[in-house]
Design a protein around this motif. Structure first.
Motif, PDB file in Angstrom:
ATOM      1  N   VAL A   1      -9.687  -3.357  -0.920  1.00  0.00           N
ATOM      2  CA  VAL A   1      -8.972  -2.276  -0.214  1.00  0.00           C
ATOM      3  C   VAL A   1      -7.330  -2.756   0.041  1.00  0.00           C
ATOM      4  CG1 VAL A   1     -10.868  -1.438   0.758  1.00  0.00           C
ATOM      5  CG2 VAL A   1      -9.285  -2.834   2.080  1.00  0.00           C
ATOM      6  N   ASP A   2      -6.530  -1.738   0.053  1.00  0.00           N
ATOM      7  CA  ASP A   2      -5.116  -2.032   0.813  1.00  0.00           C
ATOM      8  C   ASP A   2      -5.398  -2.041   2.306  1.00  0.00           C
ATOM      9  OD1 ASP A   2      -3.853  -2.114  -1.846  1.00  0.00           O
ATOM     10  OD2 ASP A   2      -4.037   0.130  -2.019  1.00  0.00           O
ATOM     11  N   LEU A   3      -4.741  -2.775   3.072  1.00  0.00           N
ATOM     12  CA  LEU A   3      -4.913  -3.090   4.346  1.00  0.00           C
ATOM     13  C   LEU A   3      -3.595  -2.991   4.989  1.00  0.00           C
ATOM     14  CD1 LEU A   3      -6.709  -3.670   6.729  1.00  0.00           C
ATOM     15  CD2 LEU A   3      -6.472  -6.146   6.449  1.00  0.00           C
TER      16      LEU A   3
ATOM     17  N   ARG B   1      -6.654  -5.715  -1.812  1.00  0.00           N
ATOM     18  CA  ARG B   1      -5.680  -5.724  -2.869  1.00  0.00           C
ATOM     19  C   ARG B   1      -4.158  -5.817  -2.611  1.00  0.00           C
ATOM     20  NH1 ARG B   1      -2.784  -1.820  -6.136  1.00  0.00           N
ATOM     21  NH2 ARG B   1      -2.382  -0.474  -4.352  1.00  0.00           N
ATOM     22  N   LYS B   2      -3.783  -5.240  -1.475  1.00  0.00           N
ATOM     23  CA  LYS B   2      -2.498  -5.562  -0.906  1.00  0.00           C
ATOM     24  C   LYS B   2      -2.202  -5.507   0.452  1.00  0.00           C
ATOM     25  CE  LYS B   2       0.330  -3.876  -4.974  1.00  0.00           C
ATOM     26  NZ  LYS B   2       1.630  -2.976  -5.488  1.00  0.00           N
ATOM     27  N   LEU B   3      -1.379  -5.759   1.175  1.00  0.00           N
ATOM     28  CA  LEU B   3      -1.226  -5.911   2.486  1.00  0.00           C
ATOM     29  C   LEU B   3       0.090  -5.401   3.101  1.00  0.00           C
ATOM     30  CD1 LEU B   3      -2.626  -7.414   5.436  1.00  0.00           C
ATOM     31  CD2 LEU B   3      -1.164  -9.310   4.478  1.00  0.00           C
ATOM     32  N   ILE B   4       0.028  -4.659   4.117  1.00  0.00           N
ATOM     33  CA  ILE B   4       1.089  -4.063   4.742  1.00  0.00           C
ATOM     34  C   ILE B   4       1.265  -4.368   6.174  1.00  0.00           C
ATOM     35  CG2 ILE B   4       2.323  -1.826   5.173  1.00  0.00           C
ATOM     36  CD1 ILE B   4       0.893  -0.617   2.598  1.00  0.00           C
TER      37      ILE B   4
ATOM     38  N   ALA C   1      -0.248 -19.549   3.440  1.00  0.00           N
ATOM     39  CA  ALA C   1      -1.584 -19.332   2.797  1.00  0.00           C
ATOM     40  C   ALA C   1      -1.891 -17.979   2.275  1.00  0.00           C
ATOM     41  CB  ALA C   1      -2.595 -19.751   3.906  1.00  0.00           C
ATOM     42  N   ILE C   2      -1.077 -17.032   2.863  1.00  0.00           N
ATOM     43  CA  ILE C   2      -1.233 -15.797   2.009  1.00  0.00           C
ATOM     44  C   ILE C   2      -0.883 -15.476   0.793  1.00  0.00           C
ATOM     45  CG2 ILE C   2      -0.704 -13.055   2.600  1.00  0.00           C
ATOM     46  CD1 ILE C   2      -2.281 -14.484   5.014  1.00  0.00           C
ATOM     47  N   ARG C   3      -1.732 -15.076   0.050  1.00  0.00           N
ATOM     48  CA  ARG C   3      -1.781 -14.942  -1.468  1.00  0.00           C
ATOM     49  C   ARG C   3      -1.911 -13.335  -1.719  1.00  0.00           C
ATOM     50  NH1 ARG C   3       0.517 -18.940  -0.918  1.00  0.00           N
ATOM     51  NH2 ARG C   3      -0.060 -20.824  -1.779  1.00  0.00           N
ATOM     52  N   THR C   4      -2.076 -12.480  -0.986  1.00  0.00           N
ATOM     53  CA  THR C   4      -2.189 -11.052  -1.304  1.00  0.00           C
ATOM     54  C   THR C   4      -0.931 -10.645  -1.281  1.00  0.00           C
ATOM     55  OG1 THR C   4      -4.447 -10.986   0.080  1.00  0.00           O
ATOM     56  CG2 THR C   4      -3.094  -8.673  -0.397  1.00  0.00           C
ATOM     57  N   PRO C   5      -0.469  -9.666  -2.226  1.00  0.00           N
ATOM     58  CA  PRO C   5       0.837  -9.170  -2.236  1.00  0.00           C
ATOM     59  C   PRO C   5       1.199  -8.308  -1.119  1.00  0.00           C
ATOM     60  CG  PRO C   5      -0.406  -8.914  -4.245  1.00  0.00           C
ATOM     61  CD  PRO C   5      -1.209  -9.221  -3.262  1.00  0.00           C
ATOM     62  N   THR C   6       2.159  -8.723  -0.275  1.00  0.00           N
ATOM     63  CA  THR C   6       2.654  -8.456   0.945  1.00  0.00           C
ATOM     64  C   THR C   6       3.885  -7.402   1.297  1.00  0.00           C
ATOM     65  OG1 THR C   6       1.078 -10.077   1.966  1.00  0.00           O
ATOM     66  CG2 THR C   6       2.593  -9.049   3.528  1.00  0.00           C
TER      67      THR C   6
ATOM     68  N   LEU D   1       4.032   4.156   0.038  1.00  0.00           N
ATOM     69  CA  LEU D   1       3.278   4.709  -1.375  1.00  0.00           C
ATOM     70  C   LEU D   1       4.309   3.827  -2.385  1.00  0.00           C
ATOM     71  CD1 LEU D   1       3.127   8.219  -0.223  1.00  0.00           C
ATOM     72  CD2 LEU D   1       1.429   6.520  -0.685  1.00  0.00           C
ATOM     73  N   ARG D   2       5.412   3.778  -2.515  1.00  0.00           N
ATOM     74  CA  ARG D   2       5.959   3.046  -3.655  1.00  0.00           C
ATOM     75  C   ARG D   2       5.340   1.576  -3.744  1.00  0.00           C
ATOM     76  NH1 ARG D   2      10.932   4.450  -2.171  1.00  0.00           N
ATOM     77  NH2 ARG D   2      11.287   2.523  -0.941  1.00  0.00           N
ATOM     78  N   PHE D   3       5.120   0.902  -2.647  1.00  0.00           N
ATOM     79  CA  PHE D   3       4.741  -0.538  -2.807  1.00  0.00           C
ATOM     80  C   PHE D   3       3.548  -0.478  -3.175  1.00  0.00           C
ATOM     81  CE2 PHE D   3       2.076  -3.752  -0.493  1.00  0.00           C
ATOM     82  CZ  PHE D   3       2.741  -4.799  -0.884  1.00  0.00           C
ATOM     83  N   LEU D   4       2.516   0.619  -2.846  1.00  0.00           N
ATOM     84  CA  LEU D   4       1.146   0.437  -3.424  1.00  0.00           C
ATOM     85  C   LEU D   4       0.934   0.849  -4.719  1.00  0.00           C
ATOM     86  CD1 LEU D   4      -0.659   2.212  -0.069  1.00  0.00           C
ATOM     87  CD2 LEU D   4      -0.541  -0.108  -0.865  1.00  0.00           C
TER      88      LEU D   4
END
Length: 270
Positions: A89-91, A113-116, A209-214, A265-268
């Motif tokens: 999920v996107d979080l 999947r992605k982190l905001i 350590a964060i590897r999720t696209p943020t 929305l652009r980032f996702l």
């Protein structure tokens, strides 16, 4: 509203829209209702799942017990996402919810999947802030503790006024409309739990350590430690993006919902 049994607790949540799942985690003194201003634009493209963390509305908690903590909320969000069984999920987390979301990304990147992170709350350790003093409460934390003391004594509005004025400046509580004031009242006793949180500070190794696209989002006019935390983390989360919204402060998605949603929305969609 729906509920999902998570770690022995019925976690309440809203589930609106269709599309890739976006899980939203609120901050201090809030609940799933705080996202109402952005639900319209976000649900045009996403299934938005807004949770209320343990002990927040619709529960009416009295502040007793030891089951309110960052660690507990992180465990709950991890279990919630796993039980959704919707794939990665996107979080998205705001303020204290941003801290929770950051720790979820540390612990279980496979679920994301992605982190905001919208102005994640917390303190920095000496690896990110050379002036940090281990164990010393920040001025803001001291104000929050004083707010919680007033609330515990029965002066809910007085405690909330002290909290809001510490966060947003003098007169912030008085300027709030009736509806957001009531949302804060509904969650007032969670502040008692928060002052016992023992929230671990962010470190450079945590950020690296964060590897999720943020994506980091901030209010360009936010004062105090929150912008410092945002930029310190963003500087060490590899490949992260940062967007500051002009003319806004900490509740930036309420103050500029259209612009906030366009950025998200652009980032996702990338």
């Amino acid at each position: 509203m729906q509920t999902l049994p998570v770690n022995g607790y019925d976690m309440a949540y809203l589930d609106v829209g269709r599309g890739p799942p976006l899980v939203c985690v609120h901050g201090s003194l809030c609940d799933f209702r705080i996202w109402s201003a952005v639900l319209g634009p976000l649900t045009a493209r996403h299934r938005v799942i807004a949770v209320s963390l343990r002990h927040f509305f619709p529960e009416h908690w009295d502040g007793a017990g030891d089951t309110y903590s960052i660690a507990q909320h992180v465990e709950d969000v991890i279990a919630f996402i796993a039980q959704l069984d919707a794939g990665p999920v996107d979080l998205m987390g705001h303020s204290r919810g941003g801290h929770v979301s950051f720790r979820v990304a540390q612990r279980r990147p496979d679920l994301l999947r992605k982190l905001i992170l919208a102005e994640p709350g917390g303190e920095l350790d000496a690896t990110l802030d050379p002036t940090a003093k281990p164990g010393a409460p920040s001025p803001l934390a001291a104000r929050f503790a004083a707010s919680a003391e007033k609330i515990a004594a029965g002066d809910v509005d007085g405690g909330l006024a002290f909290f809001m004025d510490a966060l947003e400046g003098p007169g912030a509580w008085a300027r709030l409309p009736a509806t957001p004031k009531q949302l804060l009242r509904d969650n007032a006793f969670t502040l008692i739990g928060q002052v016992r949180d023992n929230r671990p500070p962010f470190s450079m190794s945590d950020a690296e350590a964060i590897r999720t696209p943020t994506l980091f989002i901030g209010g360009a006019n936010t004062k105090g430690a929150l912008p410092q935390v945002l930029h310190a983390l963003a500087g060490h989360v590899k490949g992260s993006q940062t967007q500051m919204i002009p003319g806004t402060t900490h509740p930036m998605f309420e103050q500029a919902p259209q612009q906030y949603c366009e950025i998200v929305l652009r980032f996702l969609a990338e």
